[in-house]
Write a protein that holds these residues in place. Structure first.
Motif, PDB file in Angstrom:
ATOM      1  N   UNK A   1      59.575  -4.890  32.458  1.00 30.49           N
ATOM      2  CA  UNK A   1      58.930  -3.930  31.565  1.00 30.49           C
ATOM      3  C   UNK A   1      57.591  -3.460  32.097  1.00 30.49           C
ATOM      4  N   UNK A   2      56.994  -4.220  33.000  1.00 33.19           N
ATOM      5  CA  UNK A   2      55.706  -3.817  33.574  1.00 33.19           C
ATOM      6  C   UNK A   2      55.794  -3.541  35.066  1.00 33.19           C
ATOM      7  N   UNK A   3      56.944  -3.808  35.681  1.00 31.09           N
ATOM      8  CA  UNK A   3      57.061  -3.684  37.138  1.00 31.09           C
ATOM      9  C   UNK A   3      57.027  -2.234  37.598  1.00 31.09           C
ATOM     10  N   UNK A   4      57.465  -1.302  36.745  1.00 30.84           N
ATOM     11  CA  UNK A   4      57.571   0.097  37.164  1.00 30.84           C
ATOM     12  C   UNK A   4      56.399   0.942  36.708  1.00 30.84           C
ATOM     13  N   UNK A   5      55.314   0.316  36.315  1.00 30.59           N
ATOM     14  CA  UNK A   5      54.141   1.087  35.888  1.00 30.59           C
ATOM     15  C   UNK A   5      53.640   1.969  37.022  1.00 30.59           C
ATOM     16  N   UNK A   6      53.624   1.438  38.256  1.00 31.94           N
ATOM     17  CA  UNK A   6      53.151   2.206  39.407  1.00 31.94           C
ATOM     18  C   UNK A   6      54.057   3.422  39.633  1.00 31.94           C
ATOM     19  N   UNK A   7      55.380   3.203  39.499  1.00 29.50           N
ATOM     20  CA  UNK A   7      56.321   4.313  39.679  1.00 29.50           C
ATOM     21  C   UNK A   7      56.080   5.403  38.642  1.00 29.50           C
ATOM     22  N   UNK A   8      55.855   5.002  37.406  1.00 28.82           N
ATOM     23  CA  UNK A   8      55.598   5.980  36.352  1.00 28.82           C
ATOM     24  C   UNK A   8      54.309   6.749  36.635  1.00 28.82           C
ATOM     25  N   UNK A   9      53.268   6.035  37.053  1.00 31.06           N
ATOM     26  CA  UNK A   9      51.996   6.705  37.349  1.00 31.06           C
ATOM     27  C   UNK A   9      52.151   7.682  38.506  1.00 31.06           C
ATOM     28  N   UNK A  10      52.913   7.293  39.543  1.00 31.14           N
ATOM     29  CA  UNK A  10      53.133   8.195  40.679  1.00 31.14           C
ATOM     30  C   UNK A  10      53.865   9.445  40.230  1.00 31.14           C
ATOM     31  N   UNK A  11      54.873   9.276  39.365  1.00 34.18           N
ATOM     32  CA  UNK A  11      55.617  10.448  38.886  1.00 34.18           C
ATOM     33  C   UNK A  11      54.712  11.390  38.101  1.00 34.18           C
ATOM     34  N   UNK A  12      53.807  10.833  37.319  1.00 29.72           N
ATOM     35  CA  UNK A  12      52.887  11.688  36.566  1.00 29.72           C
ATOM     36  C   UNK A  12      51.910  12.401  37.500  1.00 29.72           C
ATOM     37  N   UNK A  13      51.484  11.726  38.559  1.00 28.92           N
ATOM     38  CA  UNK A  13      50.596  12.377  39.526  1.00 28.92           C
ATOM     39  C   UNK A  13      51.327  13.514  40.240  1.00 28.92           C
ATOM     40  N   UNK A  14      52.584  13.271  40.612  1.00 25.87           N
ATOM     41  CA  UNK A  14      53.373  14.317  41.289  1.00 25.87           C
ATOM     42  C   UNK A  14      53.567  15.515  40.368  1.00 25.87           C
ATOM     43  N   UNK A  15      53.898  15.256  39.106  1.00 24.49           N
ATOM     44  CA  UNK A  15      54.089  16.359  38.167  1.00 24.49           C
ATOM     45  C   UNK A  15      52.770  17.086  37.910  1.00 24.49           C
ATOM     46  N   UNK A  16      51.657  16.357  37.921  1.00 20.29           N
ATOM     47  CA  UNK A  16      50.348  16.991  37.766  1.00 20.29           C
ATOM     48  C   UNK A  16      50.088  17.948  38.923  1.00 20.29           C
ATOM     49  N   UNK A  17      50.393  17.508  40.154  1.00 20.38           N
ATOM     50  CA  UNK A  17      50.202  18.379  41.303  1.00 20.38           C
ATOM     51  C   UNK A  17      51.117  19.595  41.225  1.00 20.38           C
ATOM     52  N   UNK A  18      52.355  19.369  40.794  1.00 17.77           N
ATOM     53  CA  UNK A  18      53.308  20.486  40.687  1.00 17.77           C
ATOM     54  C   UNK A  18      52.833  21.507  39.656  1.00 17.77           C
TER      55      UNK A  18
END
Length: 811
Positions: free
Chosen positions: A576-593
């Protein structure tokens, strides 16, 4: 026999040899005897003390036999008749007497039992399983006997002090001379297939209800097929092909007919289409809203050309968004702070945030039949044991890829070292130090029912050399049920198949893995002290396996894996906490997009026309909607799940980014000469109804999922529905207000991300300024290529035919 006249050194009592008639018991004793021995009525040949000892002794066997009532009943009848039958002298002969103290006691008897009863007893019990240890019950109560004579021989042996069994010898005799007056005991035996005392098919495969003959023969369904020449097709495929041909033919026929009879377009429709295609509404500069703001509306365009009329819903929503857009554009700060403030208030509920990781709470509905039956079983019979395991295996050969045998002197000594470390675990629970002995399952006596090859040495390394080392291990692999030297410390045989792994057939000596299983008692109350003590020990066990056992095993060129009852929950919590980094990266990518797609691509005005700050704010609003949904449900006591943590952030991000792009591009498409209030108002009228209806559809779709009984699915749907709703609300409130701020910033030539810095007008190319609205590559492609090609009459027919074909192919 009647009464008790002495006891052995281990406390086992010995009966008195008495030749007196049977006695009439009092009502209480009679009721007690009837409850355990319903075949005995009237007078009895046992005292109350004798019966209490009988009951305590058979209680030890009941946990093994209770799975098959017929087997249990036959087993109880055998010893009830032996101890208390009023006709005892007709089938029991005291053959040996010993003296204990000053009293004579029974040392041996002859018990006359017919072969029919013995055969019925054995047949009813021979397939009964003891699920806890994954072995047959006959291995425990009969030392793995292959027939009733072997069972009687095991039950009748006189055992030494401290060993479960009879304190005097019992010789089971099938018949006697007629002149002796002996009448062998022959009470009715019950078959395991008896419907009144029936057993499960796993414990009684020979029962009529479990045999294949009792089942109706399976109906053979002939597969329907159609042969066309050498081609053979299933009926469903052939039928769908015919349906496709009919549909396409009908559609093409309708298309040709409609094309030939289509009336020419009116000038008004052509004018509306042309102006809409060009992105410009007709000349209606004098239109103003109720507050005097100049606007250009799609409603006015349609009315001016006498063409398309808006639907009632779209009309009302357009009027609402007309006024609402003007309100937001005039008071963006108030709208922004109010909308964000409400969602932040919901986020306060996160202080009560909890994640549900118990599998039965995730996948089983609380009111379902399975949940009720498990609750009944756990509350009446106690839940199944907690399983803790170590699996130690050899490493495959690098040349041939075959693993060598693990049954060696060094590996067994290593296993003793590991067991010593496990026994030394003292887990801290409050002020209590919890050891394995405090929580383990102890079927007989004070020893844990640990499944391990070390049981062949009584779990004592001092016995390894004394018992014969590897030779004794190999001997016990073949005689684990019959040899007393192979019996475990908890007085039961240990099947090699439960303590070894990686072998073929019964070739246990070639096993490539030791499987050590610790059975720990369980309780229905998952929040009780006993469960918490067990969990504390399990965590200490896992830590020991990581810190000490793993390095120790690897030093011997072996591998180790381990698990506990709480491992699944612990892994779910970790996930439940292992993919926090993945979620944050996806939000950063979408922010750049978003930042790249919302702004203009011209370098001369990049600092002014970029939308980095707006894109970042939009992504934060999406994240805020997810947190607001989790906060609301946490506040009312609904636990989150792993699926929510993994899926909803991506789901809401996808929906949110879509609507943000639509809103910004709608504002950018408005005529530049309009004030910001007019552009925002027009944009909301243009896209507001579609965004609203699409978002409500998504909310309702998830809301329907909240009616599903499965807790994980229901909670996921509830969280997702509210998250999408909050995301939509923030988009049409806070994000629209942010758009107003951003366009005001661009209009005053302030730098994106640094609005305090203002550029002079001469530093921006007047022909490519921030206010110059130029269509992007995707917009030009849609306008100049995609839409014109899709508008061709023949292309429409081909697209529809291909789509229908794919749909039928999927079926």
């Amino acid at each position: 026999m009647y009464g008790i006249c002495g006891a052995r050194s281990d406390g086992k009592v010995l009966n008195c040899p008495v030749g007196s008639p049977s006695v009439k018991p009092n009502d209480l004793l009679s009721a007690k005897i009837q409850s355990l021995c319903p075949t005995i009525t009237g007078n009895v040949c046992c005292s109350e003390q004798q019966f209490d000892i009988l009951r305590s002794q058979v209680q030890q066997a009941i946990p093994f036999l209770v799975g098959c009532p017929a087997c249990l009943r036959n087993f109880l009848n055998l010893f009830c008749e032996l101890s208390c039958s009023p006709n005892q002298s007709q089938f029991i002969n005291v053959s040996s007497i010993s003296t204990v103290g000053k009293n004579q006691t029974v040392d041996g008897i002859e018990y006359y039992v017919t072969d029919d009863f013995g055969r019925g007893l054995f047949d009813s019990c021979k397939e009964v399983k003891f699920g806890t240890l994954n072995s047959r019950v006959i291995d425990f109560v009969g030392a793995g006997a292959s027939d009733f004579r072997g069972l009687f021989a095991f039950l009748g042996r006189k055992v030494g002090p401290g060993i479960p069994g009879s304190p005097f010898s019992i010789s089971f005799v099938p018949n006697a001379p007629e002149s002796s007056g002996i009448v062998p005991m022959n009470v009715s035996s019950y078959s395991c297939g008896d419907t009144s005392l029936g057993c499960s098919c796993g414990d009684c495969p020979s029962a009529f209800a479990c045999s294949n003959s009792a089942l109706p023969p399976p109906t053979k369904r002939s597969s329907c097929s159609v042969r066309i020449g050498s081609l053979k097709a299933k009926c469903i495929d052939f039928s769908l092909t015919i349906v496709y041909i009919v549909l396409v033919s009908s559609f093409l026929g309708w298309g040709f007919f409609h094309k030939r009879n289509e009336p020419p377009r009116s000038s008004g429709e052509r004018a509306l289409v042309n102006t809409a295609t060009a992105g410009v509404v007709p000349d209606i500069n004098d239109n103003k809203d109720d507050d005097g703001v100049p606007v250009r509306t799609l409603e006015s365009a349609t009315q001016a050309n006498g063409g398309i009329k808006l639907s009632v819903v779209q009309g009302y929503m357009s009027k609402f968004y007309r006024r609402y857009g003007t309100l937001v554009a005039r008071h963006p700060a108030i709208v922004l702070f109010l909308s964000v403030g409400v969602v932040l208030l919901l986020c306060v509920g996160l202080i009560r945030f909890k994640v549900e990781t118990r599998p039965e709470k995730l996948w089983v509905a609380p009111g379902s039949k399975a949940a009720k039956e498990k609750l009944f079983f756990d509350s009446h019979l106690a839940p199944f044991y907690r399983i803790e395991q170590l699996v130690i295996a050899t490493v495959p050969d690098t040349v041939h890829g075959k693993s060598p045998s693990i049954v060696t002197d060094s590996n067994i000594n290593l296993l003793f070292d590991i067991q010593r470390k496990v026994d030394a675990i003292r887990a801290s629970y409050g002020s209590i130090a919890v050891s394995l002995s405090d929580i383990c399952f102890k079927p007989l006596g004070n020893d844990c029912a640990t499944q391990s090859v070390l049981q062949y040495f009584k779990m004592d390394p001092q016995n390894y050399a004394t018992f014969g080392g590897l030779d004794h291990v190999n001997y016990c692999f073949q005689h684990y049920t019959s040899s007393e030297s192979c019996a475990s410390t908890f007085k039961a045989p240990v099947d090699p198949s439960t303590a070894l792994g990686g072998y073929a057939g019964n070739n246990y000596s070639e096993a490539t893995a030791f499987v050590v299983t610790y059975l720990v008692n369980n309780e229905a109350d998952k929040e009780g002290n006993y469960t918490k003590r067990a969990i504390a020990w399990e965590r200490a066990f896992v830590q020991l396996a990581k810190d000490e056992i793993s390095p120790l095993v690897r030093s011997g060129n072996l591998t180790v894996t381990f698990s506990t009852e709480s491992s699944i929950e612990d892994e779910l919590k970790r996930e439940s906490t292992a993919d926090v980094i993945t979620i944050l990266i996806s939000y950063v990518v979408m922010f750049a997009y978003i930042s790249l797609t919302l702004g203009n691509a011209r370098l001369s005005s990049l600092f002014i026309s970029s939308k980095v700050l707006l894109g970042l704010s939009g992504v934060l609003l999406v994240l805020l909607s997810v947190l607001g949904s989790a906060g609301f449900y946490s506040a009312i006591g609904v636990k989150s799940t792993l699926i929510i943590m993994e899926v909803i952030p991506f789901l809401v991000l996808a929906v949110g980014v879509d609507n943000m792009c639509i809103l910004v591009h709608a504002v950018k498409r408005q005529p530049i000469e309009l004030p910001i209030e007019g552009r925002v108002s027009n944009a909301l009228v243009e896209v507001g109804p579609s965004i609203t209806l699409a978002s409500l559809s998504e909310v309702l779709a998830f809301a329907v999922g909240s009616f599903v009984a499965m807790p994980a699915c229901r909670v996921f749907s509830m969280f997702a529905a509210l998250a999408v709703l909050l995301d939509f609300v923030l988009q049409v409130t806070a994000f629209v207000a942010l758009i107003v701020f951003d366009f005001r910033r661009a209009a005053s030539n302030r730098v994106d991300c640094l609005p305090c810095i203002k550029l002079s007008s001469h530093s921006i190319d007047s022909t490519e300024g921030p206010h110059q609205q130029t269509p992007g590559i995707l917009s030009r492609y849609m306008k100049e290529i995609h839409a014109p090609v899709l508008s061709i009459w023949g292309v429409k027919l081909v697209v529809v035919c291909i789509f229908v074909g794919f749909s039928l192919a999927c079926i």
